[in-house]
Design a protein around this motif. Structure first.
Motif, PDB file in Angstrom:
ATOM      1  N   GLU A 115      -6.591  24.814  23.309  1.00 14.49           N
ATOM      2  CA  GLU A 115      -5.715  25.442  24.410  1.00 14.49           C
ATOM      3  C   GLU A 115      -4.171  25.199  23.997  1.00 14.49           C
ATOM      4  O   GLU A 115      -3.490  26.407  24.311  1.00 14.49           O
ATOM      5  CB  GLU A 115      -5.997  25.041  25.721  1.00 14.49           C
ATOM      6  N   LYS A 116      -3.985  24.014  23.702  1.00 12.63           N
ATOM      7  CA  LYS A 116      -2.553  23.534  23.786  1.00 12.63           C
ATOM      8  C   LYS A 116      -1.948  24.261  22.325  1.00 12.63           C
ATOM      9  O   LYS A 116      -0.844  24.717  22.273  1.00 12.63           O
ATOM     10  CB  LYS A 116      -2.438  22.058  23.507  1.00 12.63           C
ATOM     11  N   VAL A 117      -2.859  24.330  21.215  1.00 13.72           N
ATOM     12  CA  VAL A 117      -2.324  24.887  19.922  1.00 13.72           C
ATOM     13  C   VAL A 117      -2.184  26.505  20.331  1.00 13.72           C
ATOM     14  O   VAL A 117      -0.664  26.991  19.938  1.00 13.72           O
ATOM     15  CB  VAL A 117      -3.084  24.682  18.882  1.00 13.72           C
ATOM     16  N   SER A 118      -3.025  27.010  20.941  1.00 15.21           N
ATOM     17  CA  SER A 118      -2.902  28.598  21.383  1.00 15.21           C
ATOM     18  C   SER A 118      -1.569  28.711  22.309  1.00 15.21           C
ATOM     19  O   SER A 118      -0.890  29.652  21.987  1.00 15.21           O
ATOM     20  CB  SER A 118      -4.112  29.060  21.779  1.00 15.21           C
ATOM     21  N   GLU A 119      -1.236  27.702  23.234  1.00 17.27           N
ATOM     22  CA  GLU A 119      -0.407  28.043  24.118  1.00 17.27           C
ATOM     23  C   GLU A 119       0.970  27.874  23.507  1.00 17.27           C
ATOM     24  O   GLU A 119       1.826  28.663  23.641  1.00 17.27           O
ATOM     25  CB  GLU A 119      -0.462  27.130  25.333  1.00 17.27           C
ATOM     26  N   ASP A 120       1.063  26.803  22.576  1.00 18.03           N
ATOM     27  CA  ASP A 120       2.436  26.529  22.017  1.00 18.03           C
ATOM     28  C   ASP A 120       2.851  27.327  21.075  1.00 18.03           C
ATOM     29  O   ASP A 120       3.979  27.656  20.658  1.00 18.03           O
ATOM     30  CB  ASP A 120       2.189  25.018  21.585  1.00 18.03           C
ATOM     31  N   ASN A 121       1.913  27.949  20.355  1.00 20.47           N
ATOM     32  CA  ASN A 121       2.121  28.847  19.035  1.00 20.47           C
ATOM     33  C   ASN A 121       1.979  30.363  19.532  1.00 20.47           C
ATOM     34  O   ASN A 121       2.193  31.024  18.572  1.00 20.47           O
ATOM     35  CB  ASN A 121       1.502  28.579  17.936  1.00 20.47           C
ATOM     36  N   GLY A 122       1.450  30.830  20.702  1.00 16.55           N
ATOM     37  CA  GLY A 122       1.476  32.005  21.066  1.00 16.55           C
ATOM     38  C   GLY A 122       0.359  32.671  20.330  1.00 16.55           C
ATOM     39  O   GLY A 122       0.468  34.056  20.250  1.00 16.55           O
ATOM     40  N   TYR A 123      -0.553  32.273  20.200  1.00 19.88           N
ATOM     41  CA  TYR A 123      -1.767  32.654  19.301  1.00 19.88           C
ATOM     42  C   TYR A 123      -2.854  33.207  20.554  1.00 19.88           C
ATOM     43  O   TYR A 123      -3.060  32.536  21.201  1.00 19.88           O
ATOM     44  CB  TYR A 123      -2.479  31.946  18.559  1.00 19.88           C
ATOM     45  N   ALA A 124      -3.591  34.449  20.281  1.00 28.56           N
ATOM     46  CA  ALA A 124      -4.602  34.641  21.050  1.00 28.56           C
ATOM     47  C   ALA A 124      -5.659  33.783  20.624  1.00 28.56           C
ATOM     48  O   ALA A 124      -5.807  33.424  19.407  1.00 28.56           O
ATOM     49  CB  ALA A 124      -4.934  36.048  20.689  1.00 28.56           C
ATOM     50  N   TRP A 125      -6.565  33.573  21.553  1.00 30.67           N
ATOM     51  CA  TRP A 125      -7.881  32.540  21.129  1.00 30.67           C
ATOM     52  C   TRP A 125      -8.533  32.802  20.077  1.00 30.67           C
ATOM     53  O   TRP A 125      -8.715  32.058  19.147  1.00 30.67           O
ATOM     54  CB  TRP A 125      -8.503  32.416  22.579  1.00 30.67           C
ATOM     55  N   MET A 126      -8.892  34.318  20.164  1.00 33.35           N
ATOM     56  CA  MET A 126      -9.750  34.602  18.874  1.00 33.35           C
ATOM     57  C   MET A 126      -8.771  34.609  17.616  1.00 33.35           C
ATOM     58  O   MET A 126      -9.462  34.443  16.549  1.00 33.35           O
ATOM     59  CB  MET A 126     -10.345  35.957  19.136  1.00 33.35           C
ATOM     60  N   THR A 127      -7.691  34.963  17.696  1.00 35.63           N
ATOM     61  CA  THR A 127      -7.060  34.940  16.588  1.00 35.63           C
ATOM     62  C   THR A 127      -6.664  33.767  16.095  1.00 35.63           C
ATOM     63  O   THR A 127      -6.700  33.684  14.787  1.00 35.63           O
ATOM     64  CB  THR A 127      -5.499  35.657  16.771  1.00 35.63           C
ATOM     65  N   MET A 128      -6.622  32.940  16.651  1.00 38.62           N
ATOM     66  CA  MET A 128      -6.157  31.379  16.455  1.00 38.62           C
ATOM     67  C   MET A 128      -7.644  30.874  15.721  1.00 38.62           C
ATOM     68  O   MET A 128      -7.487  30.208  14.664  1.00 38.62           O
ATOM     69  CB  MET A 128      -6.066  30.456  17.707  1.00 38.62           C
ATOM     70  N   HIS A 129      -8.509  31.231  16.161  1.00 37.88           N
ATOM     71  CA  HIS A 129      -9.671  30.732  15.680  1.00 37.88           C
ATOM     72  C   HIS A 129     -10.188  31.408  14.229  1.00 37.88           C
ATOM     73  O   HIS A 129     -10.761  30.812  13.406  1.00 37.88           O
ATOM     74  CB  HIS A 129     -11.268  30.910  16.500  1.00 37.88           C
ATOM     75  N   ARG A 130      -9.739  32.490  14.130  1.00 33.15           N
ATOM     76  CA  ARG A 130      -9.943  33.439  12.841  1.00 33.15           C
ATOM     77  C   ARG A 130      -9.030  32.919  11.806  1.00 33.15           C
ATOM     78  O   ARG A 130      -9.704  32.577  10.526  1.00 33.15           O
ATOM     79  CB  ARG A 130      -9.769  34.854  13.089  1.00 33.15           C
TER      80      ARG A 130
END
Length: 142
Positions: A115-130
């Motif tokens: 959650e923090k990685v996603s929030e801090d870097n502006g990634y959508a959840w699915m994009t980040m996991h991809r």
């Protein structure tokens, strides 16, 4: 489970082991600090100037032995942590994609939640996991 999935799980386990090692090191260091505090109290209570009997093991010598053992374990754990950090950092830095490097560093070296990685870097959840999945396939830890 296919071979690629198994390999990726092994990579994740190794990457996660850095945080576990760091947590263990922190725990050992906390134990050492507490032992030093406890030793101060024993030292103060034994400061009566009275002689001690021969062969008597006093509390202070036990504390010193425990401290030496803890310091040895801390040194060993710190060395293990540095080795893992060097190996993981080197592997991450070989990735050619900045997003992959960022996600892998934030998650596995900086210990952030997804959650923090996603929030801090502006990634959508699915994009980040991809991006993470792509990086996991590329990363070489061995």
């Amino acid at each position: 489970m296919d071979q690629e999935t198994k390999i990726n799980e092994e990579k994740k386990d190794y990457l996660k082991s850095y945080k576990k090692t760091r947590n263990r090191l922190n725990s050992l260091e906390l134990q050492l600090r507490q032992l030093k505090l406890d030793m101060l109290h024993v030292r103060a209570s034994q400061g009566d100037g009275m002689p001690r009997g021969k062969g008597e093991t006093n509390d202070l010598s036990r504390f010193m032995e425990q401290m030496a053992n803890l310091e040895e374990r801390i040194d060993s754990k710190r060395s293990e942590l540095v080795d893992k950090q060097i190996k993981i950092t080197s592997a991450i830095n070989l990735l050619n994609d900045d997003d992959e490097c960022t996600i892998m560093t934030e998650k596995y070296l900086n210990g952030k939640t997804w959650e923090k990685v996603s929030e801090d870097n502006g990634y959508a959840w699915m994009t980040m996991h991809r991006i993470h999945g792509r990086a996991l396939k590329k990363i070489k830890l061995g």
